[in-house]
Design a protein around this motif. Structure first.
Motif, short mmCIF file in Angstrom:
data_model
loop_
_atom_site.label_atom_id
_atom_site.label_comp_id
_atom_site.label_asym_id
_atom_site.label_seq_id
_atom_site.Cartn_x
_atom_site.Cartn_y
_atom_site.Cartn_z
N ALA A 185 39.74 34.30 53.46
CA ALA A 185 38.69 34.53 52.46
C ALA A 185 39.17 35.48 51.37
O ALA A 185 38.83 35.30 50.19
N VAL A 186 39.97 36.50 51.74
CA VAL A 186 40.41 37.47 50.75
C VAL A 186 41.28 36.83 49.68
O VAL A 186 41.28 37.25 48.52
N SER A 187 42.01 35.76 50.03
CA SER A 187 42.89 35.09 49.08
C SER A 187 42.12 34.37 47.99
O SER A 187 42.69 34.00 46.97
N ARG A 188 40.83 34.16 48.21
CA ARG A 188 40.00 33.53 47.18
C ARG A 188 39.36 34.57 46.27
O ARG A 188 38.62 34.21 45.36
N ILE A 189 39.65 35.84 46.52
CA ILE A 189 39.05 36.92 45.74
C ILE A 189 40.10 37.68 44.93
O ILE A 189 39.91 37.96 43.75
N VAL A 190 41.21 38.01 45.57
CA VAL A 190 42.30 38.73 44.91
C VAL A 190 43.62 38.08 45.33
O VAL A 190 43.65 37.27 46.26
N LEU A 205 46.43 44.02 50.29
CA LEU A 205 45.76 44.12 49.00
C LEU A 205 46.39 45.31 48.27
O LEU A 205 46.68 46.34 48.88
#
Length: 250
Positions: A185-190, A205
């Motif tokens: 999920a984090v890869s779709r944000i940053v 991150l």
């Protein structure tokens, strides 16, 4: 930004600004600084413009070892130490490594010793095929992120050293490197840094910390690059690498 927009933001008439641009009026140092502030020029560039206008530079330039910068070095050291067991480093305006905490060693492990000879350029270390690049699992994505950031910095500062560095890094391989699927999920944000170290896959991150009110050219160019674990597995791996005395972070 149009000349009219700039004149409004700087609090000067568009007519006077036009006269300044064409050389019919000589700007005061106060006007030069107001224009430079509205154009978001780096402090070094503001000094250059002042000199071009026939005035003394307004901002000092200290060496990092000067006593005047003792509070700055102490603040940075506190940030780096407090960030352990996660990696954090201090870089100057040309991305040369100034200081780092011990956790940064996981990024330098396996790199060609030539890349670790001072001054160490952290972007070159990151993207060079003899540096971190072979262990970056999402190299094309991470490479594009770093090159875009460097390009923007070069354009903003008009610094030939940064332009040359950008051209050098563009020549390194990486666009066609194998990239494993991104599903977290984090890869779709940053943009994360997905890195392999000692058989472990880690995901980070990154954040950048700048001094908020610099009045010195050297201080204005400093940045703390800090890396945080992007998943529980990375947190556990970093704490294991740091040993039983490492501080626990949620």
């Amino acid at each position: 930004m149009s000349q009219l927009d700039l004149s409004i933001e700087a609090g000067v008439s568009a007519r006077h600004l036009s006269f300044v641009e064409t050389g019919r009026s000589r700007p005061s140092p106060e006007l030069i600084l107001r224009l430079a502030e509205q154009l978001d020029l780096p402090l070094a560039a503001r000094n250059t413009v002042l000199l071009a206008g026939g005035y003394a530079p307004a901002y000092s330039t200290h060496d990092l070892t000067d006593p005047e910068l003792d509070p700055v070095r102490a603040a940075v050291r506190q940030i780096l130490d407090a960030h352990s067991p996660y990696p954090a480093l201090l870089v100057d305006k040309h991305w040369h490594l100034v200081e780092a905490n011990p956790a940064v060693a996981l990024f330098t492990a396996g790199a060609d010793p030539r890349l670790l000879s001072p001054p160490v350029n952290v972007l070159r270390l990151s993207l060079h095929p003899d540096g971190m690049a072979p262990r970056i699992l999402n190299l094309p994505q991470w490479r594009a992120h770093l090159l875009s950031r460097l390009r923007q910095q070069a354009v903003t500062s008009n610094d030939p050293i940064l332009y040359d560095l950008h051209e050098e890094l563009r020549g390194y391989p990486g666009d066609d490197a194998h990239e494993t699927p991104i599903s977290t999920a984090v890869s779709r944000i940053v943009v994360p840094l997905r890195y392999r170290h000692d058989g472990r896959e880690m995901s980070f991150l990154s954040t950048t910390t700048l001094f908020g009110t610099p009045l010195d050219v050297t201080v204005a160019g400093l940045a703390v690059e800090a890396f945080f674990p992007a998943d529980p597995a990375t947190t556990a791996s970093l704490q294991a690498l740091a040993g039983p005395g490492a501080a626990h972070r949620p």
